[in-house]
Design a protein around this motif. Structure first.
Motif, short mmCIF file in Angstrom:
data_model
loop_
_atom_site.label_atom_id
_atom_site.label_comp_id
_atom_site.label_asym_id
_atom_site.label_seq_id
_atom_site.Cartn_x
_atom_site.Cartn_y
_atom_site.Cartn_z
N ARG A 38 8.60 8.04 -2.30
CA ARG A 38 7.83 7.35 -3.35
C ARG A 38 7.40 8.31 -4.45
O ARG A 38 6.79 7.90 -5.43
N GLY A 39 7.65 9.61 -4.26
CA GLY A 39 7.29 10.59 -5.27
C GLY A 39 5.95 11.27 -5.05
O GLY A 39 5.45 11.95 -5.93
N TYR A 40 5.37 11.10 -3.88
CA TYR A 40 4.11 11.76 -3.55
C TYR A 40 4.43 12.97 -2.69
O TYR A 40 4.99 12.83 -1.61
N MET A 41 4.07 14.16 -3.16
CA MET A 41 4.53 15.37 -2.50
C MET A 41 3.39 16.21 -1.92
O MET A 41 3.55 17.38 -1.69
N LYS A 42 2.26 15.64 -1.69
CA LYS A 42 1.12 16.38 -1.16
C LYS A 42 1.41 16.77 0.30
O LYS A 42 1.87 15.96 1.09
N ILE A 43 1.12 18.01 0.66
CA ILE A 43 1.39 18.48 2.01
C ILE A 43 0.25 18.09 2.96
O ILE A 43 0.50 17.52 4.00
N ARG A 44 -0.98 18.40 2.59
CA ARG A 44 -2.12 18.10 3.46
C ARG A 44 -2.85 16.86 3.01
O ARG A 44 -3.08 16.67 1.83
N GLY A 45 -3.22 16.04 3.98
CA GLY A 45 -4.01 14.87 3.68
C GLY A 45 -3.24 13.73 3.05
O GLY A 45 -3.83 12.76 2.58
N HIS A 46 -1.91 13.82 3.05
CA HIS A 46 -1.12 12.77 2.40
C HIS A 46 -1.29 11.42 3.07
O HIS A 46 -1.34 10.40 2.42
N GLU A 47 -1.40 11.42 4.39
CA GLU A 47 -1.45 10.15 5.12
C GLU A 47 -2.71 9.36 4.77
O GLU A 47 -2.64 8.18 4.45
N GLN A 48 -3.86 10.00 4.80
CA GLN A 48 -5.10 9.30 4.48
C GLN A 48 -5.13 8.88 3.01
O GLN A 48 -5.58 7.77 2.69
N ASP A 49 -4.65 9.72 2.12
CA ASP A 49 -4.59 9.35 0.70
C ASP A 49 -3.69 8.13 0.51
O ASP A 49 -4.02 7.21 -0.25
N CYS A 50 -2.58 8.12 1.19
CA CYS A 50 -1.63 7.01 1.11
C CYS A 50 -2.28 5.73 1.64
O CYS A 50 -2.19 4.67 1.01
N VAL A 51 -2.92 5.80 2.80
CA VAL A 51 -3.56 4.62 3.37
C VAL A 51 -4.59 4.07 2.40
O VAL A 51 -4.64 2.86 2.14
N ARG A 52 -5.41 4.94 1.84
CA ARG A 52 -6.43 4.50 0.86
C ARG A 52 -5.77 3.85 -0.36
O ARG A 52 -6.19 2.79 -0.81
N ARG A 53 -4.76 4.50 -0.91
CA ARG A 53 -4.09 4.00 -2.11
C ARG A 53 -3.45 2.63 -1.87
O ARG A 53 -3.64 1.70 -2.65
N ARG A 54 -2.75 2.49 -0.76
CA ARG A 54 -2.06 1.24 -0.47
C ARG A 54 -3.04 0.13 -0.09
O ARG A 54 -2.85 -1.03 -0.46
N ALA A 55 -4.10 0.49 0.64
CA ALA A 55 -5.13 -0.51 0.98
C ALA A 55 -5.80 -1.01 -0.30
O ALA A 55 -6.02 -2.22 -0.46
N LEU A 56 -6.09 -0.10 -1.21
CA LEU A 56 -6.74 -0.49 -2.46
C LEU A 56 -5.87 -1.47 -3.25
O LEU A 56 -6.36 -2.49 -3.75
N LYS A 57 -4.57 -1.19 -3.35
CA LYS A 57 -3.66 -2.09 -4.07
C LYS A 57 -3.67 -3.49 -3.46
O LYS A 57 -3.69 -4.50 -4.17
N SER A 58 -3.65 -3.55 -2.14
CA SER A 58 -3.62 -4.85 -1.47
C SER A 58 -4.94 -5.60 -1.62
O SER A 58 -4.96 -6.80 -1.88
N VAL A 59 -6.06 -4.91 -1.45
CA VAL A 59 -7.35 -5.58 -1.53
C VAL A 59 -7.63 -6.03 -2.97
O VAL A 59 -8.17 -7.12 -3.19
N ILE A 60 -7.23 -5.24 -3.95
CA ILE A 60 -7.39 -5.64 -5.36
C ILE A 60 -6.58 -6.91 -5.64
O ILE A 60 -6.99 -7.74 -6.46
N SER A 81 -12.81 -7.83 -6.54
CA SER A 81 -12.61 -7.06 -7.77
C SER A 81 -12.21 -5.64 -7.37
O SER A 81 -12.30 -5.26 -6.20
N GLU A 82 -11.82 -4.84 -8.33
CA GLU A 82 -11.47 -3.45 -8.05
C GLU A 82 -12.67 -2.69 -7.49
O GLU A 82 -12.54 -1.95 -6.51
N ALA A 83 -13.85 -2.91 -8.07
CA ALA A 83 -15.06 -2.23 -7.59
C ALA A 83 -15.40 -2.67 -6.16
O ALA A 83 -15.72 -1.84 -5.31
N ALA A 84 -15.29 -3.97 -5.90
CA ALA A 84 -15.57 -4.48 -4.55
C ALA A 84 -14.57 -3.93 -3.54
O ALA A 84 -14.93 -3.60 -2.41
N ALA A 85 -13.31 -3.82 -3.96
CA ALA A 85 -12.28 -3.29 -3.07
C ALA A 85 -12.57 -1.82 -2.73
O ALA A 85 -12.49 -1.42 -1.57
#
Length: 192
Positions: free
Chosen positions: A138-160, A166-170
């Motif tokens: 997907r183009g994300y190349m972070k070595i450490r903490g990538h999994e939690q960042d990904c989970v947060r990012r993808r959860a945010l997209k779905s909840v929004i 709203s984005e703030a509520a999500a």
């Protein structure tokens, strides 16, 4: 998309070319032979939520989503956004975790941003959506903490995408439920 039971879906398109509905249906059937799908199906049945032949269906989607779970109806896999068997397997696994969450929680309300966020966090963490190789593609190349960042990012997209959030509520919901939901690995003993 359902009114009260907002459609749960992954907001990213996994494929580019797409499959026909028939090709995707065949791949859904093949996904039932994978250990993870077998495990989740068995655990849904143990929880009292067996599902029939039409619970998981291939559909053509106008929205740019790979699939979704509709409360009380089942799982849809967007054939036109799938390219390979692994794409289909991934969507089926992710959405089966949502089905499991709804089955085990008698009061799960998809219109509640915290409930939705919790299931998205669990599905992102437990399904393999955020495996390092997938993130790299997907183009994300972070070595450490990538999994939690990904989970947060993808959860945010779905909840929004939930019309009740709203984005703030999500963002608030994800922050509020993160620790409990990220560490809830049921039906697995630990995160796969």
């Amino acid at each position: 998309m359902a009114e009260e039971s907002a459609v749960k879906s992954s907001p990213t398109v996994m494929g580019s070319g797409g499959l026909t509905v028939e090709e995707c249906e065949d791949m859904i059937q093949r996904s039932f032979r994978t250990p993870m799908v077998k495990f989740l199906k068995e655990n849904l049945e143990k929880t009292g939520c067996a599902f029939g032949d039409n619970f998981i269906k291939a559909v053509h989607c106008d929205q740019k989503v790979s699939g979704g779970y509709v409360a009380g109806e089942g799982i849809m896999v967007c054939s036109n956004h799938m390219d390979i068997q692994d794409d289909v397997n991934q969507v089926v696994i992710h959405e089966l975790i949502h089905a499991y969450d709804e089955c085990r929680a008698a009061n799960l309300n998809w219109a509640n941003c915290a409930h939705h966020a919790c299931s998205e966090i669990r599905a992102g963490h437990l399904s393999g959506d955020c495996h390092y190789k997938r993130e790299l593609l997907r183009g994300y190349m972070k070595i450490r903490g990538h999994e939690q960042d990904c989970v947060r990012r993808r959860a945010l997209k779905s909840v929004i995408a939930n019309p009740y959030c709203s984005e703030a509520a999500a963002k608030d919901a994800i922050k509020e439920v993160w620790d409990v939901c990220y560490n809830d690995t049921q039906p697995f003993d630990r995160a796969p």
